[in-house]
Design a protein around this motif. Structure first.
Motif, PDB file in Angstrom:
ATOM      1  N   ARG A  23       0.921  -1.128  -0.130  1.00 33.66           N
ATOM      2  CA  ARG A  23       0.160   0.127   0.064  1.00 33.66           C
ATOM      3  C   ARG A  23       0.814   1.001   0.092  1.00 33.66           C
ATOM      4  O   ARG A  23       0.760   2.277  -0.570  1.00 33.66           O
ATOM      5  N   GLN A  27       0.034   3.748  -2.641  1.00 35.01           N
ATOM      6  CA  GLN A  27      -0.527   5.148  -2.007  1.00 35.01           C
ATOM      7  C   GLN A  27       0.483   5.659  -1.194  1.00 35.01           C
ATOM      8  O   GLN A  27       0.251   5.862   0.039  1.00 35.01           O
ATOM      9  N   TYR A 116     -10.916   6.855   2.864  1.00 35.11           N
ATOM     10  CA  TYR A 116     -11.306   5.736   2.912  1.00 35.11           C
ATOM     11  C   TYR A 116     -12.268   5.333   3.959  1.00 35.11           C
ATOM     12  O   TYR A 116     -12.692   4.445   4.560  1.00 35.11           O
ATOM     13  N   PRO A 146     -12.921   4.410  -2.048  1.00 31.81           N
ATOM     14  CA  PRO A 146     -12.519   3.312  -2.527  1.00 31.81           C
ATOM     15  C   PRO A 146     -13.424   2.919  -3.848  1.00 31.81           C
ATOM     16  O   PRO A 146     -14.417   3.445  -3.651  1.00 31.81           O
ATOM     17  N   ASP A 178      -9.292   5.652  -7.094  1.00 35.22           N
ATOM     18  CA  ASP A 178     -10.001   6.359  -6.159  1.00 35.22           C
ATOM     19  C   ASP A 178     -11.048   7.309  -6.718  1.00 35.22           C
ATOM     20  O   ASP A 178     -10.752   7.780  -7.887  1.00 35.22           O
TER      21      ASP A 178
END
Ligand SMILES: C[S@@+](CC[C@H](N)C(=O)[O-])C[C@H]1O[C@@H](n2cnc3c(N)ncnc32)[C@H](O)[C@@H]1O
Length: 186
Positions: A23, A27, A116, A146, A178
């Protein structure tokens, strides 16, 4: 306690999904937050979860700024607390356990970060009204949702609710897959 139906809240047990190296590559917190967070800012992160973004934000605001990281679940906050303990701190982070229907912090924030999490909020109208009272005149709110949990329609409903609470759209940054929007006070 809200009388509205409770939405699904991401359980603490699966927080590993939110907190791992893959992740971080997909991100990268610094890349995502770089255009918005400056040294000395007061930042509010609601729905911080296990703190994937929290410590990076605190490093970015530095010793003259502060991050207030809020979550509904004590288990998530415990994970952030443990991360802070492991690095031995020096970071200005305040953790706060909120209620489902109230963030319950005070302050006048430069930047609010909602990653999120908005789709998990039961009463979005009250949520954005409270945020409106916590944001500085020129402050900004960054919302990312998301792709799978949140349809385009549901996302636009959220934008509409935020609009009714006094926010206007600054930008719609693109980052696949996203749904992202940046808001400021109207
Ligand atoms: C999917 S997780 C995302 C966590 C974090 N933002 C991230 O991207 O890693 C959503 C988080 O929002 C929290 N949450 C849900 N509803 C909330 C509310 N009304 N107020 C504060 N936190 C909430 C949940 O407990 C959960 O930790």
């Amino acid at each position: 306690m809200s009388l509205l139906t409770t939405t699904h809240v991401c359980p603490t047990e699966i927080s590993i999904i939110l907190n791992n190296r893959i992740r971080r590559w997909l991100q990268n917190p610094r890349k995502i937050l770089g255009p918005y967070i400056k040294e000395g800012m007061d930042v509010l992160e609601v729905g911080c979860g296990p703190g994937f973004f929290t410590l990076d934000m605190a490093r970015m605001v530095g010793e003259n700024g502060q991050v207030v990281a809020v979550d509904l679940q004590e288990g998530m906050l415990a994970k952030v607390r443990e991360k802070i303990r492991r690095i031995g701190t020096g970071l200005n982070i305040v953790l706060h356990k909120c209620d489902e229907d109230r963030i319950g912090v005070s302050g006048n924030f430069d930047f609010v970060f909602l990653f999120y999490m908005v789709h998990e909020v039961v009463d979005k109208e009250a949520f954005f009204r409270e945020l409106e009272s916590l944001l500085k005149k020129d402050g900004q709110i960054y919302i990312a949702e998301p792709p799978l949990h949140v349809s385009k329609k549901a996302f636009e409903e959220t934008v509409m609710i935020a609009g009714k609470a006094g926010f206007t759209v600054v930008d719609r940054p693109k980052r696949f897959p996203d749904k992202i929007i940046v808001l400021k006070k109207a």
